[in-house]
Motif scaffolding. Structure first.
Motif, PDB file in Angstrom:
ATOM      1  N   ARG A 216       0.951  -0.903   0.036  1.00 10.60           N
ATOM      2  CA  ARG A 216      -0.151   0.041   0.002  1.00 10.60           C
ATOM      3  C   ARG A 216       0.784   1.616   0.149  1.00 10.60           C
ATOM      4  O   ARG A 216       0.406   1.972  -0.958  1.00 10.60           O
ATOM      5  CB  ARG A 216      -0.674   0.283   0.818  1.00 10.60           C
ATOM      6  CG  ARG A 216      -1.827  -1.147   0.932  1.00 10.60           C
ATOM      7  CD  ARG A 216      -2.994  -0.785   2.546  1.00 10.60           C
ATOM      8  NE  ARG A 216      -3.995  -1.655   2.206  1.00 10.60           N
ATOM      9  CZ  ARG A 216      -4.871  -1.704   2.799  1.00 10.60           C
ATOM     10  NH1 ARG A 216      -5.386  -0.789   4.023  1.00 10.60           N
ATOM     11  NH2 ARG A 216      -6.022  -3.060   2.516  1.00 10.60           N
ATOM     12  N   GLU A 217       1.392   2.088   1.154  1.00 13.31           N
ATOM     13  CA  GLU A 217       2.252   2.559   1.393  1.00 13.31           C
ATOM     14  C   GLU A 217       3.596   2.512   0.606  1.00 13.31           C
ATOM     15  O   GLU A 217       4.763   4.032   0.838  1.00 13.31           O
ATOM     16  CB  GLU A 217       2.136   2.859   2.571  1.00 13.31           C
ATOM     17  CG  GLU A 217       0.839   3.593   3.080  1.00 13.31           C
ATOM     18  CD  GLU A 217       0.567   4.166   2.206  1.00 13.31           C
ATOM     19  OE1 GLU A 217       0.548   5.625   1.870  1.00 13.31           O
ATOM     20  OE2 GLU A 217      -0.960   4.916   1.878  1.00 13.31           O
ATOM     21  N   ALA A 218       4.116   1.357   0.670  1.00 13.01           N
ATOM     22  CA  ALA A 218       5.622   1.438   0.154  1.00 13.01           C
ATOM     23  C   ALA A 218       6.423   2.899  -0.456  1.00 13.01           C
ATOM     24  O   ALA A 218       7.483   3.468  -0.575  1.00 13.01           O
ATOM     25  CB  ALA A 218       6.369  -0.033  -0.018  1.00 13.01           C
ATOM     26  N   SER A 219       5.725   2.787  -1.020  1.00 10.64           N
ATOM     27  CA  SER A 219       6.900   3.448  -2.792  1.00 10.64           C
ATOM     28  C   SER A 219       6.514   4.996  -2.289  1.00 10.64           C
ATOM     29  O   SER A 219       7.290   5.266  -2.800  1.00 10.64           O
ATOM     30  CB  SER A 219       5.740   4.111  -4.078  1.00 10.64           C
ATOM     31  OG  SER A 219       5.003   4.139  -3.653  1.00 10.64           O
ATOM     32  N   ARG A 220       5.465   5.080  -1.256  1.00 11.21           N
ATOM     33  CA  ARG A 220       5.701   6.926  -0.398  1.00 11.21           C
ATOM     34  C   ARG A 220       6.358   6.727   0.155  1.00 11.21           C
ATOM     35  O   ARG A 220       7.259   8.200   1.428  1.00 11.21           O
ATOM     36  CB  ARG A 220       4.009   6.906  -0.566  1.00 11.21           C
ATOM     37  CG  ARG A 220       3.113   7.519  -2.235  1.00 11.21           C
ATOM     38  CD  ARG A 220       1.996   8.146  -0.967  1.00 11.21           C
ATOM     39  NE  ARG A 220       0.898   6.450  -1.179  1.00 11.21           N
ATOM     40  CZ  ARG A 220       0.644   5.709  -1.826  1.00 11.21           C
ATOM     41  NH1 ARG A 220       0.367   6.080  -2.656  1.00 11.21           N
ATOM     42  NH2 ARG A 220      -0.155   5.052  -1.363  1.00 11.21           N
TER      43      ARG A 220
END
Length: 592
Positions: A216-220
């Motif tokens: 869900r949020e890894a790339s951010r």
């Protein structure tokens, strides 16, 4: 600062390296109206961008290196078929004509329409093809932007220097990008979206590279060049680990690499338990070319050939009998005399085979697609299509050992209809002069009703295959796609274990073959449990065979079986299994 991100473990192992963030290439979409005089030129601009992407992907496919995973070619074919589907560019062109949208706006509007249809699909694999659709649109948008001179240059692996190992972090990874990021460049993948059947997961498993998806949020959260650990066993990503944690995982990584090397040496070792019980380890495949990977992994047959992949993304046209026959024959010949179990087409809900274009995958009028007109119910409702597929399967039997598997059977009346259709097909083939041999008939046990009435079904069939994924879902009334209840999807639930154990015991007692072809079969954590239940035939993704084989080689089937009653009576089967099966497990060392 060190922190952890959690996701779905889809490819085992440990990878350590520096993060390379590849942001989504989707450009900002301009929204404006075109004049009536500009409509045709705007449609032409859209089609030029589409053709440019088609050319790019076709070139990538033609230039695939010999050692590239064959899954990449298959996924590129999916993207090419989506690009040619009128439901995408044809309908987008209609937005331009009807609403005077510019090309980018029209394409984005059509993506929203199709995305909602994919979201409503019950089948995991089909639902996750939404990501393929989004990536196709993203590439066309990029081509439109490039024509306008607004697109950033594409990122390529050579842009990243240094000698540190690299891990790819992205919202998602398109198959075409997988090719650009050569196999030797990245040691692991992390994506925000995706599940166990997403293309990133499929390719990661085929490449045997650790991967965690659905974070869900890894790339951010992860920054460019952060040190990252991918724990592909636990589905955990550790960012900027402490020196102690880093050293611990480096040790685990070295152990994992040694373990993989040991497992590779088991390829030609027969799967026999310590007390001499022979176990068949078969492969699940989607396309004929997958049979080669099955043989390379040491599979002793194909336990599940998902034939529906021959029917998908064909602009509404069914594969002909001859086309199906050629595909089945290729898989059978590749297995060199080992059995190939072909499942009749298993597509669901309100998707008749003459409506398989993206444009026609609608669910507006189906209240519960999982329990609608799907699998064998659908085949029996389309007798001409069903007979055509059966003829192709029976013709392939002249070239090797073929078994026929019917999905989602719940009624004896269905079995009687199937048997009558088979008799008609055999007569048609005889009259036409086509050769065929005896084909064993099996049914899938994936509905609780089928498990409960199994003794009656066994009177009419030669074998059964337990589809644990759907059996768990239907037994527990859990929609795996619904995040609100997905945590209740539990393969260790006592009711699930009772149904599986009873099904295996009843099939064995009747002298009929029984296998498991769901996720449980390829999970080493369940290998000893299934052996204890009396299972002697497993079917799984080819990459999972070595790890399961190792568990089989170290198992004592008789001692495991003695622990089964206590496990089935337990209120906490998972904890009891750890205790009882560990006690029954032999500590004898295996030297290969």
């Amino acid at each position: 600062m060190s922190f952890q991100v959690f996701g779905i473990a889809v490819s085992r192992g440990v990878a350590i390296g520096r993060a390379v963030l590849v942001a989504s290439s989707r450009v900002d979409v301009a929204h404006y109206f075109v004049s009536p005089d500009e409509i045709q030129s705007e449609i032409a601009r859209l089609l030029r961008a589409r053709d440019a992407v088609v050319h790019e992907l076709a070139t990538l496919k033609d230039e695939l290196p010999g050692d590239a995973p064959h899954e990449l070619a298959a996924l590129l074919d999916v993207h090419l078929m989506l690009l040619h589907d009128e439901a995408l560019t044809g309908s987008a062109s209609q937005w331009i004509v009807d609403r005077h949208y510019n090309a980018e706006w029209a394409l984005s509007a059509q993506l929203e329409v199709l995305a909602r249809q994919f979201d409503e699909m019950e089948d995991d694999y089909l639902r996750e093809r939404k990501a393929d659709l989004e990536q196709v649109v993203e590439r066309v948008l990029g081509a439109l932007a490039q024509e306008a001179g607004k697109a950033p240059p594409p990122v390529r692996p050579r842009d990243f220097g240094g000698e540190d190992p690299l891990l790819l972090v992205a919202a998602d990874i398109a198959p075409a990008d997988m090719i650009q990021f050569k196999r030797s460049v990245f040691r692991g993948f992390i994506t925000d979206i995706g599940g166990k059947t997403s293309h990133t997961a499929i390719v990661a498993r085929s490449m045997d590279i650790p991967a965690v998806v659905g974070t869900r949020e890894a790339s951010r959260l992860i920054m460019q060049d952060d040190w990252v650990i991918i724990d592909g066993d636990a589905g955990t990503v550790i960012v900027n680990p402490s020196p102690i944690v880093l050293e611990e995982y480096r040790f685990r990584q070295r152990q994992s690499e040694l373990e993989r090397a040991r497992l590779a040496r088991l390829r030609h070792t027969p799967a026999v338990t310590l007390d001499g019980v022979q176990v068949d380890l078969h492969a699940n495949i989607e396309m004929p070319v997958d049979a080669e990977s099955a043989v390379a992994a040491g599979a002793t047959g194909v336990g599940l050939f998902r034939s529906e992949f021959l029917f998908m993304n064909r602009d509404g046209e069914l594969p002909s009998e001859e086309e199906q026959f050629i595909a089945y024959k290729a898989a059978v010949e590749s297995m060199k005399g080992m059995p190939v179990t072909i499942r009749t087409v298993d597509v669901g809900a309100d998707k008749p085979l003459d409506r398989l274009t993206v444009n026609e995958l609608r669910h507006e009028h189906v209240l519960n697609p999982a329990m609608g007109l799907r699998a064998i119910r659908w085949s029996l409702a389309e007798p001409s299509m069903f007979r055509q597929q059966l003829r192709a399967i029976y013709r392939a039997s002249a070239y090797g050992k073929v078994r026929l598997l019917i999905p989602m059977v719940a009624h004896l009346s269905e079995v009687r209809q199937i048997l009558e259709t088979i008799r008609k097909v055999q007569q048609q083939l005889t009259d036409a002069g086509h050769a065929f041999t005896r084909v064993e008939l099996g049914v899938m046990i994936e509905i609780p009703a089928a498990a409960v009435m199994l003794p009656l079904l066994l009177r009419h069939v030669d074998f059964v295959s337990i589809g644990t994924n759907d059996l768990i879902q239907y037994t527990l009334a859990i929609d795996r796609a619904d995040e609100a209840v997905a945590h209740l999807y539990d393969p260790w639930h006592p009711a699930v274990l009772q149904l599986i154990s009873q099904s295996i015991a009843q099939a064995n007692a009747a002298g009929k073959g029984v296998s498991v072809c769901g996720e449980m079969a390829g999970d080493p954590d369940f290998t000893e449990l299934l052996l204890a239940m009396g299972l002697r035939s497993f079917s799984m993704h080819p990459s999972q065979i070595p790890a399961v084989k190792q568990r089989v080689l170290r198992a004592d089937a008789q001692r495991l079986a003695s622990a089964l009653p206590r496990l089935l009576e337990s209120e906490d089967p998972r904890a009891t299994a750890e205790k009882e099966l560990s006690a029954a497990r032999s500590g004898a060392a295996i030297v290969h």
